[in-house]
Design an enzyme around this catalytic site. Structure first.
Site, PDB file in Angstrom:
ATOM      1  N   SER A 147     -23.339  -1.473 -64.495  1.00 26.13           N
ATOM      2  CA  SER A 147     -22.676  -1.597 -63.192  1.00 26.13           C
ATOM      3  C   SER A 147     -21.919  -0.318 -62.901  1.00 26.13           C
ATOM      4  O   SER A 147     -21.511   0.390 -63.825  1.00 26.13           O
ATOM      5  CB  SER A 147     -21.676  -2.758 -63.188  1.00 26.13           C
ATOM      6  OG  SER A 147     -20.810  -2.666 -62.056  1.00 26.13           O
ATOM      7  N   TYR A 160     -14.624  -6.969 -67.683  1.00 31.19           N
ATOM      8  CA  TYR A 160     -15.976  -6.752 -67.149  1.00 31.19           C
ATOM      9  C   TYR A 160     -16.290  -5.263 -67.148  1.00 31.19           C
ATOM     10  O   TYR A 160     -17.345  -4.834 -67.617  1.00 31.19           O
ATOM     11  CB  TYR A 160     -16.046  -7.308 -65.738  1.00 31.19           C
ATOM     12  CG  TYR A 160     -17.365  -7.082 -65.026  1.00 31.19           C
ATOM     13  CD1 TYR A 160     -17.568  -5.969 -64.214  1.00 31.19           C
ATOM     14  CD2 TYR A 160     -18.400  -7.992 -65.172  1.00 31.19           C
ATOM     15  CE1 TYR A 160     -18.777  -5.768 -63.570  1.00 31.19           C
ATOM     16  CE2 TYR A 160     -19.613  -7.794 -64.520  1.00 31.19           C
ATOM     17  CZ  TYR A 160     -19.785  -6.679 -63.729  1.00 31.19           C
ATOM     18  OH  TYR A 160     -20.990  -6.467 -63.089  1.00 31.19           O
TER      19      TYR A 160
END
Ligand SMILES: NC(=O)C1=CN([C@@H]2O[C@H](COP(=O)(O)OP(=O)(O)OC[C@H]3O[C@@H](n4cnc5c(N)ncnc54)[C@H](O)[C@@H]3O)[C@@H](O)[C@H]2O)C=CC1
Ligand SMILES: C[C@H](O)[C@@H]1OC(=O)[C@H](O)[C@@H]1O
Length: 257
Positions: A147, A160
């Site tokens: 990501s 995350y």
């Protein structure tokens, strides 16, 4: 002739988290490129539905209920794939989740849940598939779905972000170690795409305005715009690329001021 093949005929791909969202799109896209696709997720009906979609285009799919954070389940599923197809050529480590909270509010349970789902799963899947690829001697392609959150600071959770940054670094080290076995290890780093993971966020107009303000292409990505780069890295066209992260982000990670 200089144009390499983007086709995946006779290749066997394994996609984790293939029941919905990005994993479903990647699984169908790999099948459209000619691959047989093993679909790993915990949600049985979801992966059966995706398998039916893949079968409807004349391709083979193998839905296998698997918790990819569990080594025993991973081993059993990989053995089943190899028994059924004889090989594994492509691994897409896509399974992931997020609990969006401020750093001071993160609990130990949340830490382990995000770390296990996003990072541990990718590592144990890579270890088990990499062991087969090394022994089988025919090389392979491993693609980690990281990501932009692993490259720039977002407000969507520190744990995350840490898992995605770790995935990017794990990609480099596995590429270094496994290049000698003909195994390419790369990563795709998406910005926002509309999936069940982000659906609620992307219904908030103000939030979407904030996203577009830092996105040079001024729009949210379409899932097929992730499939193209992934098939490219999984195909012969990507044979001399390894250890890299390709940000598919509408330009977001180059945004300065
Ligand atoms: N949607 C987005 O905007 C972005 C997503 N990503 C990453 O892309 C990947 C996919 O995200 P989405 O499709 O949006 O998420 P999603 O929530 O729509 O799908 C995630 C999939 O992973 C599966 N999964 C979760 N835990 C699992 C486990 N323990 N074992 C097996 N399967 C498991 C779920 O069942 C689901 O099929 C994730 O790694 C996410 O971090 C990265 C950047 C942006
Ligand atoms: C771009 C990020 O990965 C995105 O941010 C979120 O809140 C979701 O968790 C997505 O993964």
């Amino acid at each position: 002739m200089f144009l390499p093949s983007f086709q995946l005929e006779n290749k066997v791909a394994v996609v984790t988290g293939a029941g919905r969202g990005i994993g479903r799109a990647l699984a169908i896209g790999l099948a459209e490129a000619g691959a047989q696709v093993a679909l790993l997720a915990r949600t049985e009906q979801d992966i059966i539905n995706v398998a039916r979609e893949i079968n409807s285009i004349g391709a083979k799919a193998y839905p296998i209920v698997t918790d990819v954070t569990n080594r025993d389940e991973v081993n059993q599923s990989i053995a089943k794939i190899i028994e059924t197809t004889g090989t594994i050529d492509i691994l897409i480590n896509n399974a992931g989740m997020n609990i969006r909270s401020q750093a001071l509010d993160v609990t130990d349970v949340e830490w382990h849940k995000i770390m296990d789902t996003n990072l541990k799963s990718a590592f144990i899947m890579s270890q088990e598939v990499g062991t087969f690829m090394k022994k089988h001697g025919t090389g392979g392609k491993i693609i980690n779905i990281s990501s932009v959150a692993g490259h720039v600071a977002l407000r969507t959770g520190v744990v995350y972000a840490a898992t995605k940054a770790a995935m990017i670094q794990m990609t480099k080290v596995l590429a270094l170690e496994w290049g000698q076995y003909g195994i390419n290890v790369n990563s795709i780093g998406p910005w926002y795409f509309k999936t069940p993971l982000t659906e609620k966020l992307l219904q908030d107009e103000k939030y979407v305005d904030d996203i577009l303000a830092v996105t040079p292409l001024k729009r949210i990505g379409e899932l097929e715009e992730l499939v193209g780069p992934t098939v490219f890295l999984a195909s012969a066209a990507g044979n001399y690329i390894t250890g890299q992260t390709l940000f598919v982000d509408g330009g977001m990670t180059i945004q300065g001021f």
